[in-house]
Design an enzyme around this catalytic site. Structure first.
Site, mmCIF file in Angstrom:
data_model
loop_
_atom_site.group_PDB
_atom_site.id
_atom_site.type_symbol
_atom_site.label_atom_id
_atom_site.label_comp_id
_atom_site.label_asym_id
_atom_site.label_seq_id
_atom_site.Cartn_x
_atom_site.Cartn_y
_atom_site.Cartn_z
ATOM 1 N N ASP A 7 6.967 3.070 -5.033
ATOM 2 C CA ASP A 7 6.360 1.805 -4.636
ATOM 3 C C ASP A 7 4.957 1.700 -5.238
ATOM 4 O OD1 ASP A 7 5.807 -0.528 -3.091
ATOM 5 O OD2 ASP A 7 4.803 0.724 -1.596
ATOM 6 N N ASP A 9 2.032 -0.802 -4.024
ATOM 7 C CA ASP A 9 0.911 -1.050 -3.110
ATOM 8 C C ASP A 9 0.780 0.020 -2.043
ATOM 9 O OD1 ASP A 9 0.082 -3.384 -4.410
ATOM 10 O OD2 ASP A 9 1.731 -4.471 -3.475
#
Lengths: 179, 179
Positions: A7, A9
Protein backbone atom coordinates in the site's frame (compact mmCIF):
# COMPACT_ATOMS: atom_id res chain seq x y z
CA UNK A 1 9.21 -16.04 -6.49
CA UNK A 2 6.61 -14.91 -3.97
CA UNK A 3 4.81 -11.63 -4.45
CA UNK A 4 4.37 -8.72 -2.03
CA UNK A 5 1.75 -6.05 -2.62
CA UNK A 6 2.43 -2.77 -0.82
CA UNK A 7 0.00 0.00 0.00
CA UNK A 8 1.15 3.61 -0.43
CA UNK A 9 -0.49 5.97 2.07
CA UNK A 10 0.91 5.63 5.59
CA UNK A 11 3.07 2.71 4.45
CA UNK A 12 5.34 4.20 1.76
CA UNK A 13 4.09 7.81 1.85
CA UNK A 14 3.55 9.75 5.06
CA UNK A 15 -0.04 10.80 4.53
CA UNK A 16 -0.65 11.18 8.27
CA UNK A 17 2.20 13.66 8.64
CA UNK A 18 0.68 15.96 6.03
CA UNK A 19 -2.76 15.50 7.55
CA UNK A 20 -1.31 16.42 10.96
CA UNK A 21 0.31 19.55 9.57
CA UNK A 22 -2.94 20.76 7.99
CA UNK A 23 -4.93 19.78 11.09
CA UNK A 24 -2.54 21.69 13.35
CA UNK A 25 -2.69 24.71 11.07
CA UNK A 26 -6.47 24.81 11.21
CA UNK A 27 -6.81 24.42 14.98
CA UNK A 28 -3.58 26.16 15.96
CA UNK A 29 -2.27 23.04 17.64
CA UNK A 30 1.09 21.31 17.60
CA UNK A 31 0.23 17.60 17.77
CA UNK A 32 2.34 14.80 16.35
CA UNK A 33 0.65 12.38 13.97
CA UNK A 34 0.52 9.88 16.83
CA UNK A 35 -1.23 12.40 19.08
CA UNK A 36 -3.91 12.90 16.44
CA UNK A 37 -5.53 9.70 17.67
CA UNK A 38 -6.04 11.17 21.16
CA UNK A 39 -9.55 10.94 22.54
CA UNK A 40 -9.77 14.67 23.28
CA UNK A 41 -9.20 15.73 19.66
CA UNK A 42 -11.50 13.22 17.97
CA UNK A 43 -14.30 15.76 17.65
CA UNK A 44 -11.95 18.08 15.76
CA UNK A 45 -11.39 15.43 13.08
CA UNK A 46 -15.11 15.49 12.31
CA UNK A 47 -14.98 19.25 12.05
CA UNK A 48 -11.95 18.97 9.74
CA UNK A 49 -13.55 16.34 7.48
CA UNK A 50 -15.17 18.65 4.91
CA UNK A 51 -12.00 20.66 4.54
CA UNK A 52 -9.71 17.68 4.09
CA UNK A 53 -12.09 16.17 1.51
CA UNK A 54 -11.80 19.37 -0.54
CA UNK A 55 -8.02 19.35 -0.18
CA UNK A 56 -7.85 15.74 -1.36
CA UNK A 57 -9.48 16.85 -4.61
CA UNK A 58 -6.42 18.99 -5.33
CA UNK A 59 -4.48 16.96 -7.93
CA UNK A 60 -1.19 17.92 -6.26
CA UNK A 61 -2.12 16.85 -2.70
CA UNK A 62 -0.31 13.50 -2.84
CA UNK A 63 2.69 14.80 -4.79
CA UNK A 64 4.74 16.14 -1.86
CA UNK A 65 4.17 13.49 0.82
CA UNK A 66 7.30 12.50 2.67
CA UNK A 67 8.75 9.05 2.13
CA UNK A 68 8.33 6.73 5.13
CA UNK A 69 11.61 6.04 6.91
CA UNK A 70 13.69 3.20 5.41
CA UNK A 71 10.98 2.24 2.90
CA UNK A 72 13.15 2.89 -0.16
CA UNK A 73 16.07 0.84 1.10
CA UNK A 74 13.97 -2.06 2.38
CA UNK A 75 11.71 -2.27 -0.68
CA UNK A 76 14.82 -2.28 -2.86
CA UNK A 77 16.22 -5.20 -0.85
CA UNK A 78 12.88 -7.03 -0.88
CA UNK A 79 12.74 -6.66 -4.66
CA UNK A 80 15.74 -8.97 -4.94
CA UNK A 81 13.79 -11.81 -3.33
CA UNK A 82 10.16 -11.04 -4.13
CA UNK A 83 8.05 -9.64 -6.91
CA UNK A 84 6.98 -6.21 -5.67
CA UNK A 85 3.61 -4.72 -6.63
CA UNK A 86 2.27 -1.40 -5.40
CA UNK A 87 -1.44 -1.54 -4.61
CA UNK A 88 -3.00 1.78 -3.68
CA UNK A 89 -6.69 2.58 -3.31
CA UNK A 90 -6.40 5.51 -5.71
CA UNK A 91 -10.03 5.01 -6.81
CA UNK A 92 -11.06 6.55 -3.48
CA UNK A 93 -9.47 9.80 -4.69
CA UNK A 94 -9.35 9.79 -8.51
CA UNK A 95 -7.80 13.26 -8.52
CA UNK A 96 -4.69 11.62 -7.06
CA UNK A 97 -3.81 9.40 -10.05
CA UNK A 98 -1.08 11.51 -11.60
CA UNK A 99 0.46 12.74 -8.34
CA UNK A 100 0.68 9.18 -7.00
CA UNK A 101 2.26 7.91 -10.21
CA UNK A 102 4.81 10.74 -10.35
CA UNK A 103 5.60 10.32 -6.64
CA UNK A 104 6.42 6.66 -7.17
CA UNK A 105 8.56 7.45 -10.21
CA UNK A 106 10.52 10.03 -8.21
CA UNK A 107 11.04 8.15 -4.97
CA UNK A 108 11.00 4.50 -6.10
CA UNK A 109 12.49 4.64 -9.61
CA UNK A 110 13.59 1.00 -9.38
CA UNK A 111 10.01 -0.30 -9.27
CA UNK A 112 8.47 -1.85 -12.37
CA UNK A 113 5.91 0.56 -13.81
CA UNK A 114 3.78 -2.40 -14.87
CA UNK A 115 3.62 -3.52 -11.23
CA UNK A 116 1.77 -0.42 -10.05
CA UNK A 117 -1.91 -0.98 -9.33
CA UNK A 118 -4.47 1.76 -8.75
CA UNK A 119 -7.49 0.01 -7.31
CA UNK A 120 -10.24 0.40 -4.78
CA UNK A 121 -11.37 -2.94 -3.34
CA UNK A 122 -8.08 -4.76 -2.69
CA UNK A 123 -9.64 -8.22 -2.64
CA UNK A 124 -8.86 -8.07 -6.39
CA UNK A 125 -5.12 -8.22 -5.64
CA UNK A 126 -3.43 -11.56 -6.20
CA UNK A 127 -0.32 -11.67 -4.02
CA UNK A 128 1.25 -13.67 -1.21
CA UNK A 129 1.50 -10.70 1.15
CA UNK A 130 -0.22 -7.35 1.43
CA UNK A 131 1.42 -4.69 3.61
CA UNK A 132 -1.29 -2.19 4.49
CA UNK A 133 -2.34 0.15 7.29
CA UNK A 134 -6.06 -0.62 6.88
CA UNK A 135 -7.32 -4.02 8.03
CA UNK A 136 -10.40 -3.58 5.84
CA UNK A 137 -8.09 -4.25 2.90
CA UNK A 138 -7.32 -7.74 4.21
CA UNK A 139 -10.96 -8.82 3.86
CA UNK A 140 -11.20 -11.12 0.88
CA UNK A 141 -7.44 -10.96 0.31
CA UNK A 142 -6.19 -14.54 -0.09
CA UNK A 143 -2.60 -13.96 0.98
CA UNK A 144 -1.25 -12.85 4.33
CA UNK A 145 -2.11 -9.34 5.44
CA UNK A 146 0.70 -7.56 7.29
CA UNK A 147 -0.62 -4.59 9.26
CA UNK A 148 1.62 -1.53 9.16
CA UNK A 149 1.14 0.45 12.35
CA UNK A 150 -0.41 3.88 11.96
CA UNK A 151 -2.05 6.23 14.46
CA UNK A 152 -5.52 5.16 13.31
CA UNK A 153 -4.99 1.39 13.66
CA UNK A 154 -3.41 1.07 17.11
CA UNK A 155 -6.61 -0.45 18.55
CA UNK A 156 -6.67 -3.24 15.94
CA UNK A 157 -5.73 -6.75 17.08
CA UNK A 158 -4.64 -8.00 13.63
CA UNK A 159 -1.41 -10.02 13.50
CA UNK A 160 1.20 -9.87 12.13
CA UNK A 161 1.76 -6.18 12.78
CA UNK A 162 4.92 -4.23 11.99
CA UNK A 163 5.80 -0.71 13.06
CA UNK A 164 8.78 0.11 10.87
CA UNK A 165 10.29 -0.91 7.55
CA UNK A 166 13.17 -2.50 9.42
CA UNK A 167 10.62 -4.82 11.05
CA UNK A 168 9.31 -5.70 7.59
CA UNK A 169 12.84 -6.49 6.48
CA UNK A 170 13.25 -8.79 9.45
CA UNK A 171 9.88 -10.47 8.94
CA UNK A 172 10.06 -10.98 5.19
CA UNK A 173 13.74 -11.44 4.54
CA UNK A 174 14.22 -13.84 7.46
CA UNK A 175 11.23 -15.77 6.10
CA UNK A 176 12.85 -15.74 2.65
CA UNK A 177 16.10 -17.21 3.96
CA UNK A 178 14.16 -20.01 5.67
CA UNK A 179 12.15 -20.76 2.53
CA UNK B 1 -20.60 -14.76 -6.24
CA UNK B 2 -17.98 -15.31 -8.92
CA UNK B 3 -15.94 -12.41 -10.20
CA UNK B 4 -15.33 -11.27 -13.77
CA UNK B 5 -12.51 -8.88 -14.62
CA UNK B 6 -12.98 -7.02 -17.89
CA UNK B 7 -10.37 -5.28 -20.00
CA UNK B 8 -11.25 -1.91 -21.57
CA UNK B 9 -9.47 -1.37 -24.89
CA UNK B 10 -10.97 -3.40 -27.74
CA UNK B 11 -13.31 -5.09 -25.27
CA UNK B 12 -15.43 -2.26 -23.83
CA UNK B 13 -13.91 0.66 -25.76
CA UNK B 14 -13.29 0.58 -29.51
CA UNK B 15 -9.61 1.48 -29.54
CA UNK B 16 -9.04 -0.22 -32.91
CA UNK B 17 -11.73 1.91 -34.59
CA UNK B 18 -9.97 5.13 -33.55
CA UNK B 19 -6.60 3.67 -34.52
CA UNK B 20 -8.05 2.77 -37.93
CA UNK B 21 -9.42 6.28 -38.44
CA UNK B 22 -6.05 7.88 -37.66
CA UNK B 23 -4.20 5.29 -39.74
CA UNK B 24 -6.49 5.90 -42.70
CA UNK B 25 -6.07 9.65 -42.38
CA UNK B 26 -2.30 9.36 -42.43
CA UNK B 27 -2.06 7.03 -45.43
CA UNK B 28 -5.18 8.23 -47.25
CA UNK B 29 -6.74 4.79 -47.07
CA UNK B 30 -10.23 3.60 -46.22
CA UNK B 31 -9.66 0.31 -44.40
CA UNK B 32 -11.94 -1.15 -41.76
CA UNK B 33 -10.40 -2.08 -38.42
CA UNK B 34 -10.50 -5.72 -39.55
CA UNK B 35 -8.61 -4.89 -42.75
CA UNK B 36 -5.85 -3.29 -40.68
CA UNK B 37 -4.49 -6.78 -40.04
CA UNK B 38 -3.95 -7.39 -43.77
CA UNK B 39 -0.50 -8.57 -44.75
CA UNK B 40 0.01 -5.81 -47.32
CA UNK B 41 -0.40 -2.96 -44.81
CA UNK B 42 1.73 -4.38 -42.00
CA UNK B 43 4.73 -2.27 -43.00
CA UNK B 44 2.58 0.86 -42.67
CA UNK B 45 1.87 0.07 -39.00
CA UNK B 46 5.60 0.23 -38.31
CA UNK B 47 5.77 3.58 -40.05
CA UNK B 48 2.77 4.78 -38.00
CA UNK B 49 4.23 3.62 -34.65
CA UNK B 50 6.07 6.80 -33.66
CA UNK B 51 3.06 8.94 -34.49
CA UNK B 52 0.57 6.83 -32.57
CA UNK B 53 2.87 6.72 -29.54
CA UNK B 54 2.85 10.52 -29.48
CA UNK B 55 -0.91 10.61 -29.86
CA UNK B 56 -1.33 8.18 -26.95
CA UNK B 57 0.44 10.71 -24.74
CA UNK B 58 -2.43 13.13 -25.32
CA UNK B 59 -4.47 12.93 -22.08
CA UNK B 60 -7.71 13.10 -24.08
CA UNK B 61 -6.94 10.26 -26.51
CA UNK B 62 -8.98 7.62 -24.67
CA UNK B 63 -11.85 9.97 -23.76
CA UNK B 64 -13.84 9.72 -27.00
CA UNK B 65 -13.52 6.03 -27.87
CA UNK B 66 -16.76 4.45 -28.98
CA UNK B 67 -18.45 1.91 -26.76
CA UNK B 68 -18.28 -1.65 -28.07
CA UNK B 69 -21.63 -2.94 -29.30
CA UNK B 70 -23.89 -4.38 -26.57
CA UNK B 71 -21.21 -4.09 -23.88
CA UNK B 72 -23.27 -1.77 -21.67
CA UNK B 73 -26.35 -3.94 -21.72
CA UNK B 74 -24.50 -7.23 -21.24
CA UNK B 75 -22.20 -5.98 -18.47
CA UNK B 76 -25.27 -4.59 -16.68
CA UNK B 77 -26.91 -8.03 -16.89
CA UNK B 78 -23.72 -9.81 -15.82
CA UNK B 79 -23.47 -7.51 -12.80
CA UNK B 80 -26.63 -9.10 -11.42
CA UNK B 81 -24.93 -12.49 -11.25
CA UNK B 82 -21.24 -11.70 -10.90
CA UNK B 83 -18.97 -9.20 -9.22
CA UNK B 84 -17.67 -7.03 -12.07
CA UNK B 85 -14.19 -5.51 -11.95
CA UNK B 86 -12.62 -3.45 -14.72
CA UNK B 87 -8.94 -4.26 -15.24
CA UNK B 88 -7.17 -2.06 -17.75
CA UNK B 89 -3.43 -1.86 -18.41
CA UNK B 90 -3.46 1.91 -17.92
CA UNK B 91 0.14 1.80 -16.63
CA UNK B 92 1.22 1.28 -20.26
CA UNK B 93 -0.09 4.79 -20.97
CA UNK B 94 -0.14 6.80 -17.71
CA UNK B 95 -1.43 9.86 -19.57
CA UNK B 96 -4.68 7.93 -20.00
CA UNK B 97 -5.66 7.69 -16.30
CA UNK B 98 -8.19 10.50 -16.16
CA UNK B 99 -9.69 9.93 -19.59
CA UNK B 100 -10.23 6.23 -18.87
CA UNK B 101 -11.81 6.96 -15.51
CA UNK B 102 -14.13 9.63 -16.95
CA UNK B 103 -15.03 7.39 -19.89
CA UNK B 104 -16.12 4.61 -17.53
CA UNK B 105 -18.14 7.05 -15.41
CA UNK B 106 -19.92 8.32 -18.51
CA UNK B 107 -20.65 5.06 -20.29
CA UNK B 108 -20.86 2.56 -17.40
CA UNK B 109 -22.28 4.63 -14.53
CA UNK B 110 -23.66 1.51 -12.83
CA UNK B 111 -20.18 0.08 -12.17
CA UNK B 112 -18.70 0.29 -8.67
CA UNK B 113 -15.93 2.90 -8.68
CA UNK B 114 -14.00 0.79 -6.16
CA UNK B 115 -14.00 -2.08 -8.67
CA UNK B 116 -11.96 -0.21 -11.27
CA UNK B 117 -8.34 -1.33 -11.50
CA UNK B 118 -5.59 0.48 -13.40
CA UNK B 119 -2.74 -1.98 -13.63
CA UNK B 120 -0.03 -3.20 -15.93
CA UNK B 121 0.81 -6.87 -15.39
CA UNK B 122 -2.61 -8.51 -15.06
CA UNK B 123 -1.31 -11.57 -13.23
CA UNK B 124 -2.00 -9.42 -10.14
CA UNK B 125 -5.75 -9.66 -10.78
CA UNK B 126 -7.67 -12.07 -8.58
CA UNK B 127 -10.83 -13.07 -10.45
CA UNK B 128 -12.59 -16.14 -11.82
CA UNK B 129 -12.69 -14.83 -15.38
CA UNK B 130 -10.72 -12.27 -17.35
CA UNK B 131 -12.20 -11.04 -20.63
CA UNK B 132 -9.34 -9.59 -22.66
CA UNK B 133 -8.17 -9.17 -26.24
CA UNK B 134 -4.51 -9.87 -25.42
CA UNK B 135 -3.54 -13.44 -24.57
CA UNK B 136 -0.37 -12.16 -22.89
CA UNK B 137 -2.67 -11.01 -20.07
CA UNK B 138 -3.73 -14.59 -19.38
CA UNK B 139 -0.18 -15.60 -18.43
CA UNK B 140 -0.05 -16.01 -14.68
CA UNK B 141 -3.77 -15.29 -14.35
CA UNK B 142 -5.27 -18.00 -12.15
CA UNK B 143 -8.83 -17.79 -13.44
CA UNK B 144 -10.18 -18.53 -16.92
CA UNK B 145 -9.08 -16.21 -19.68
CA UNK B 146 -11.79 -15.47 -22.25
CA UNK B 147 -10.30 -14.09 -25.45
CA UNK B 148 -12.31 -11.28 -27.03
CA UNK B 149 -11.74 -11.31 -30.77
CA UNK B 150 -9.92 -8.32 -32.20
CA UNK B 151 -8.17 -7.77 -35.53
CA UNK B 152 -4.77 -8.33 -33.92
CA UNK B 153 -5.60 -11.67 -32.26
CA UNK B 154 -7.27 -13.63 -35.06
CA UNK B 155 -4.23 -15.93 -35.41
CA UNK B 156 -4.31 -16.91 -31.73
CA UNK B 157 -5.56 -20.40 -30.88
CA UNK B 158 -6.65 -19.58 -27.31
CA UNK B 159 -10.01 -20.97 -26.19
CA UNK B 160 -12.57 -19.92 -25.14
CA UNK B 161 -12.88 -17.12 -27.67
CA UNK B 162 -15.87 -14.82 -28.08
CA UNK B 163 -16.49 -12.32 -30.86
CA UNK B 164 -19.35 -10.25 -29.49
CA UNK B 165 -20.85 -9.25 -26.16
CA UNK B 166 -23.90 -11.37 -26.98
CA UNK B 167 -21.57 -14.38 -27.07
CA UNK B 168 -20.25 -13.40 -23.66
CA UNK B 169 -23.80 -13.22 -22.37
CA UNK B 170 -24.44 -16.70 -23.68
CA UNK B 171 -21.20 -18.11 -22.31
CA UNK B 172 -21.33 -16.56 -18.84
CA UNK B 173 -25.01 -16.33 -18.14
CA UNK B 174 -25.72 -19.88 -19.35
CA UNK B 175 -22.82 -20.99 -17.11
CA UNK B 176 -24.35 -19.04 -14.23
CA UNK B 177 -27.72 -20.76 -14.65
CA UNK B 178 -25.99 -24.15 -14.56
CA UNK B 179 -23.94 -23.21 -11.45
Amino acid sequence: MKRIAIDMDDVMADFSAKYARLFNEKFDLDLTKEQLAREDVRHLHKEFMDEIMIRLEDPTFFRDLEVMADSQEVIKDLSEHYEIFIATAAMEVPASFNAKFEWLKEHFPFLEQMNIVFCGDKSVIHADYLIDDNTKNFKGFKGEGILFSAPHNMDETHQPRVSTWQEIRQYLLADQVKA
